[in-house]
Enzyme design. Structure first.
Site, PDB file in Angstrom:
ATOM      1  N   GLU A  17       7.201   9.303 -17.953  1.00  0.00           N
ATOM      2  CA  GLU A  17       8.426   8.940 -18.237  1.00  0.00           C
ATOM      3  C   GLU A  17       9.330   9.683 -17.247  1.00  0.00           C
ATOM      4  O   GLU A  17      10.268   9.015 -16.653  1.00  0.00           O
ATOM      5  CB  GLU A  17       9.069   9.627 -19.526  1.00  0.00           C
ATOM      6  CG  GLU A  17       8.353   8.895 -20.823  1.00  0.00           C
ATOM      7  CD  GLU A  17       7.165   9.510 -21.232  1.00  0.00           C
ATOM      8  OE1 GLU A  17       6.757   9.027 -22.328  1.00  0.00           O
ATOM      9  OE2 GLU A  17       6.453   9.949 -20.577  1.00  0.00           O
ATOM     10  N   LEU A  18       9.022  10.855 -16.617  1.00  0.00           N
ATOM     11  CA  LEU A  18       9.761  11.445 -15.645  1.00  0.00           C
ATOM     12  C   LEU A  18       9.761  10.576 -14.290  1.00  0.00           C
ATOM     13  O   LEU A  18      10.687  10.367 -13.622  1.00  0.00           O
ATOM     14  CB  LEU A  18       9.597  12.937 -15.272  1.00  0.00           C
ATOM     15  CG  LEU A  18      10.310  13.458 -14.270  1.00  0.00           C
ATOM     16  CD1 LEU A  18      11.755  13.664 -14.392  1.00  0.00           C
ATOM     17  CD2 LEU A  18       9.587  14.812 -13.846  1.00  0.00           C
ATOM     18  N   ILE A 428      -3.222   4.899   8.221  1.00  0.00           N
ATOM     19  CA  ILE A 428      -4.141   5.844   7.501  1.00  0.00           C
ATOM     20  C   ILE A 428      -5.170   5.091   6.554  1.00  0.00           C
ATOM     21  O   ILE A 428      -6.077   5.549   6.160  1.00  0.00           O
ATOM     22  CB  ILE A 428      -3.643   7.069   6.782  1.00  0.00           C
ATOM     23  CG1 ILE A 428      -2.646   8.001   7.800  1.00  0.00           C
ATOM     24  CG2 ILE A 428      -4.561   7.732   5.928  1.00  0.00           C
ATOM     25  CD1 ILE A 428      -3.573   8.287   8.852  1.00  0.00           C
ATOM     26  N   GLY A 429      -4.496   3.950   5.851  1.00  0.00           N
ATOM     27  CA  GLY A 429      -5.320   3.123   5.052  1.00  0.00           C
ATOM     28  C   GLY A 429      -4.973   2.286   4.319  1.00  0.00           C
ATOM     29  O   GLY A 429      -4.961   1.058   4.180  1.00  0.00           O
ATOM     30  N   ARG A 512       5.249  11.143  -7.711  1.00  0.00           N
ATOM     31  CA  ARG A 512       3.991  10.706  -7.376  1.00  0.00           C
ATOM     32  C   ARG A 512       2.833  11.361  -8.563  1.00  0.00           C
ATOM     33  O   ARG A 512       2.776  12.552  -8.533  1.00  0.00           O
ATOM     34  CB  ARG A 512       3.437  11.170  -5.918  1.00  0.00           C
ATOM     35  CG  ARG A 512       1.876  10.933  -5.890  1.00  0.00           C
ATOM     36  CD  ARG A 512       1.416   9.538  -5.459  1.00  0.00           C
ATOM     37  NE  ARG A 512       0.284   9.370  -4.909  1.00  0.00           N
ATOM     38  CZ  ARG A 512      -0.715   8.479  -5.447  1.00  0.00           C
ATOM     39  NH1 ARG A 512      -0.258   7.484  -6.335  1.00  0.00           N
ATOM     40  NH2 ARG A 512      -1.668   8.344  -4.815  1.00  0.00           N
ATOM     41  N   TRP A 558     -10.254  16.129  -6.615  1.00  0.00           N
ATOM     42  CA  TRP A 558      -9.249  15.662  -7.333  1.00  0.00           C
ATOM     43  C   TRP A 558      -9.650  14.631  -8.432  1.00  0.00           C
ATOM     44  O   TRP A 558      -9.263  13.790  -8.914  1.00  0.00           O
ATOM     45  CB  TRP A 558      -8.797  14.380  -6.380  1.00  0.00           C
ATOM     46  CG  TRP A 558      -7.781  14.921  -5.423  1.00  0.00           C
ATOM     47  CD1 TRP A 558      -7.291  16.222  -5.321  1.00  0.00           C
ATOM     48  CD2 TRP A 558      -7.091  14.522  -4.201  1.00  0.00           C
ATOM     49  NE1 TRP A 558      -6.532  16.433  -4.056  1.00  0.00           N
ATOM     50  CE2 TRP A 558      -6.402  15.206  -3.383  1.00  0.00           C
ATOM     51  CE3 TRP A 558      -7.011  13.135  -3.847  1.00  0.00           C
ATOM     52  CZ2 TRP A 558      -5.628  14.827  -2.452  1.00  0.00           C
ATOM     53  CZ3 TRP A 558      -6.239  12.895  -2.739  1.00  0.00           C
ATOM     54  CH2 TRP A 558      -5.726  13.338  -1.933  1.00  0.00           C
ATOM     55  N   HIS A 691       6.190  10.222   3.693  1.00  0.00           N
ATOM     56  CA  HIS A 691       6.794  10.456   2.329  1.00  0.00           C
ATOM     57  C   HIS A 691       8.329  10.415   2.124  1.00  0.00           C
ATOM     58  O   HIS A 691       8.875  10.592   1.010  1.00  0.00           O
ATOM     59  CB  HIS A 691       6.255  11.884   1.969  1.00  0.00           C
ATOM     60  CG  HIS A 691       4.768  11.760   1.794  1.00  0.00           C
ATOM     61  ND1 HIS A 691       3.806  12.274   2.482  1.00  0.00           N
ATOM     62  CD2 HIS A 691       4.160  11.457   0.634  1.00  0.00           C
ATOM     63  CE1 HIS A 691       2.819  12.000   2.083  1.00  0.00           C
ATOM     64  NE2 HIS A 691       2.786  11.691   0.858  1.00  0.00           N
TER      65      HIS A 691
END
Length: 755
Positions: A17-18, A428-429, A512, A558, A691
């Protein structure tokens, strides 16, 4: 009577939600008033999910980053942010992410962003200089405390401690950061006095820097700081997490604080030591629930470990997670996609609060009072599974880990095959993940689209991406990753032994969020994962297209990895699968393969004495995945937002032909490590920060490249953005890349003229 509390709760909400609120506010869909109202409602819901706690945390909820919140709390804003005539909230987001002005290609005002200790969470680095003067701005914190208390909660404010804040800061003019400690402590003292006036008894000051090897100067600073703060009219709970205190244990035991929090899983003996050495009425808070992983605890075992502490401390024993629950998803009860039986083994934030409640009741009322919960815990304790008996990665002389040719010969063969110009340009991709792409992926997952329809759509997106890159004039292209939801999750979906949740979101930075896969069994590659899409992209152009893979160590760091499998063995299994994928890409005619190890530095232990073993298996896993390739196949890797000085030798040992790194946002400071050690292979320092929505001017990129040419050999220098472009819009990406290509072309011309 033992008490339970929490060091922090996930901010993002069970359904992100944020994230949606932030992005709606940034695009102007909602105004500031609506944003504040709805985010406050989300925060209050977080409190309700922690209602069983004896103390609920306040100050852990952040619109973007808790370190950035601390900078605003103490008025530590760079002049470039202060000078903007906008609201405080707009200044907050300006510092966090920059902002494009009237001219699309304006300069970036965002603060540097890097990893929060050894996690995948990113914080905005505080900036200090000789003129920095702190000032207190506690209004939002006091307002939240008032609201929480009015609803009946016993509140414990959570703040970044003064030493950790300074330790994580960057001096922009070489002023020693500890020079700013007395002024900062004045403001902390004033804040603690204000909190006492608001009815607060306990305040948690987070000092995870104590889990690292600090110098004697910093030890003295701790003694000085907490002696000064001991005069304030609140009780201070000093919280260490992310590792053991080790040599800092005696220091912490001597500090004049009212309570100490330690990691009771990694530092069980330290908890016992402190129980013997703290003085009444000091409190000992023991982190007994893992705040960094999602497997349920063996609660009966934990109770037995806690009983001697309770007998000694009685009501001075507090129980908590090891660290903030920021690093785990919100609630496992919504999961409906996981393999049968896996849900019952998992504990997200809500379940971890429940586990604390069971432990408190078991200690205070006896095991019979929680017999049913303990019986359930017995069923999941000791996860089933096997790992490889031997790990050949530990042998550095293993011939599997060596490339067929040394770098200089490889690179010459690659250049002859690829025919790339000086200063090759690439990305980068990933390219923008549009709403259409996300919607089609969701439709395909639900079964609303056939496989043929989905394939045709993804091929159209790849074709568009290739056409745009050709038009821009990039030298090495990528397929754009339209088929991928996330660089780790995608591979989790294509490897056996890894599960992917539906709502297991964790905040990485700002809006993110990522969904870490769950490694629950031995890992195998059932078939090709990327070959079809990469080969299709290569068929559309004569320029080389990079194969894009996520490296074994990044997948591990990750993901949520089973607690009972050594990570080195997991890395070996992943590397074998990726090696097979690279071989398949080579057979499909792909000449460049990028194996991203964005999280290599992130997994580095905080203690110097533990780093060597990690780097050995981590580097060897990368080498196992990549070392079987032909000499003229070029291997790239990418690393982002990390300090590299302490792992530069390990990066060189990876022996990737080209490494791309973040440097633009950190003003080239991260390049110092590569410069000081004369990094032997090719390198692509990011020339603009992806970013931020700000577009870099062509002149800015040109000046940056010229600076790079003074540092690095031109024949080994690549030009690229800092990171992938999936979070940006095409309207931002195209002008930025156009400026990057144009700046590079001008410098090539200049180099040719002066040759």
């Amino acid at each position: 009577m033992a008490k339970i509390h929490n060091l922090g709760f996930p901010r993002i909400g069970a359904k992100r939600e944020l994230k949606h609120l932030l992005e709606s506010f940034w695009t102007g869909e909602i105004n500031e008033t609506r944003f504040i109202e709805q985010s406050n409602a989300l925060w209050l819901n977080n409190l309700q999910q922690q209602a069983v706690l004896d103390y609920v945390p306040v100050g852990d909820f952040s619109f973007y980053d808790h370190v950035l919140d601390t900078s605003f709390l103490f008025g530590n804003l760079p002049q470039r942010i202060k000078d903007h005539g906008v609201s405080e909230l707009d200044k907050y987001f300006l510092f966090a992410r920059g902002k494009a002005g009237q001219d699309l290609c304006c300069e970036n005002a965002a603060g540097e962003m890097t990893k929060w200790f050894d996690t995948n969470y990113h914080y905005i680095v505080p900036e200090l200089d000789k003129n920095t003067a702190f000032s207190l701005h506690p209004e939002r914190l006091l307002q939240r405390i008032k609201i929480a208390r009015s609803q009946g909660y016993e509140v414990k404010p959570v703040l970044v401690g003064p030493l950790t804040y300074l330790y994580l800061s960057r001096s922009t003019d070489n002023t020693p950061v500890l020079d700013k400690l007395p002024d900062l402590l004045t403001q902390y003292s004033l804040l603690l006095t204000n909190l006492a006036a608001a009815g607060i008894e306990w305040v948690q000051l987070d000092e995870p820097v104590l889990a690292t090897n600090i110098s004697s100067e910093w030890s003295m600073a701790f003694r000085y700081a907490y002696q000064r703060l001991s005069d304030t009219p609140v009780k201070i709970l000093l919280a260490n997490y992310f590792g053991k205190l080790n040599e800092n244990l005696s220091l912490v035991a001597e500090l004049p604080v009212d309570g100490i929090h330690v990691d009771g899983i990694k530092g069980e003996t330290e908890a016992q030591y402190l129980a013997d050495h703290i003085q009444a009425p000091q409190v000992l808070s023991v982190g007994v629930i893992n705040g960094r992983n999602i497997w349920k605890q063996d609660l009966r075992k934990v109770l037995k470990q806690l009983q001697p502490l309770q007998e000694k401390l009685e009501n001075r024993l507090w129980l908590a997670p090891t660290c903030s629950l920021l690093h785990v998803p919100v609630d496992v009860t919504s999961e409906d996609r996981l393999p049968a039986g896996l849900n019952n083994k998992l504990s997200f934030a809500v379940q971890k609060i429940n586990e604390l409640e069971i432990l408190r009741d078991g200690l205070n009322r006896g095991e019979a009072a929680v017999a049913e919960a303990l019986a359930e815990s017995d069923e999941i304790a000791g996860l089933a599974g096997t790992a490889l008996a031997q790990n050949p990665l530990l042998d550095n002389d293993n011939p599997q880990l060596k490339r067929r040719l040394p770098f200089e010969k490889r690179y010459a063969a690659q250049q002859a095959s690829l025919k790339l110009p000086l200063l090759p340009t690439t990305t980068i991709g990933s390219f923008p993940q549009t709403q259409d792409i996300r919607q089609v992926r969701a439709q395909y997952r639900r079964g609303d689209l056939s496989e043929g329809q989905y394939k045709a759509f993804i091929e159209a997106q790849i074709r568009l991406c290739i056409e745009q890159q050709v038009d821009l004039g990039l030298d090495v292209l990528v397929h754009g990753e339209a088929e991928r939801n996330d660089m780790v999750e995608y591979f989790g979906e294509h490897l056996d032994g890894i599960a992917v949740s539906r709502f297991g979101w964790v905040q990485s930075y700002g809006s993110r969020c990522v969904k870490p896969p769950i490694i629950h069994a031995d890992i195998t590659r059932p078939g090709p994962m990327t070959v079809e899409w990469i080969a299709y992209a290569q068929s559309l152009t004569e320029k080389p297209v990079k194969g894009m893979l996520t490296g074994p160590v990044t997948i591990i760091n990750w993901s949520f990895v089973r607690d009972d499998i050594p990570r080195a063995d997991v890395a070996y299994q992943l590397a074998e699968g990726l090696k097979d994928e690279i071989t398949a890409l080579e057979k499909a005619g792909i000449k460049i393969v990028q194996v991203d190890e964005a999280a290599l530095r992130e997994g580095l232990p905080l203690r110097e004495e533990e780093k060597g073993a990690y780097l050995q298996w981590a580097v060897n896993a990368f080498k196992l995945a990549t070392s079987s390739v032909k000499g003229d196949t070029q291997i790239h890797t990418h690393m982002c937002y990390s300090e590299f000085s302490d792992i530069i030798d390990a990066i060189a040992n990876m022996d990737a032909d080209v490494v791309t790194i973040e440097t633009a946002r950190s003003h080239l400071t991260l390049l110092d490590a590569f410069k000081s050690t004369a990094y032997p292979n090719a390198i692509g320092p990011g020339v603009y920060d992806i970013h931020s929505p700000a577009c870099p001017a062509k002149e800015t990129i040109s000046n940056l490249i010229e600076t790079l040419l003074d540092i690095l050999p031109v024949e080994k220098l690549w030009i690229n953005p800092d990171c992938g472009l999936k979070t940006r819009q095409w309207s931002e990406v195209l002008p930025a890349l156009s400026n990057m290509v144009s700046a590079t072309a001008l410098l090539r011309q200049k180099l040719t003229q002066t040759a």
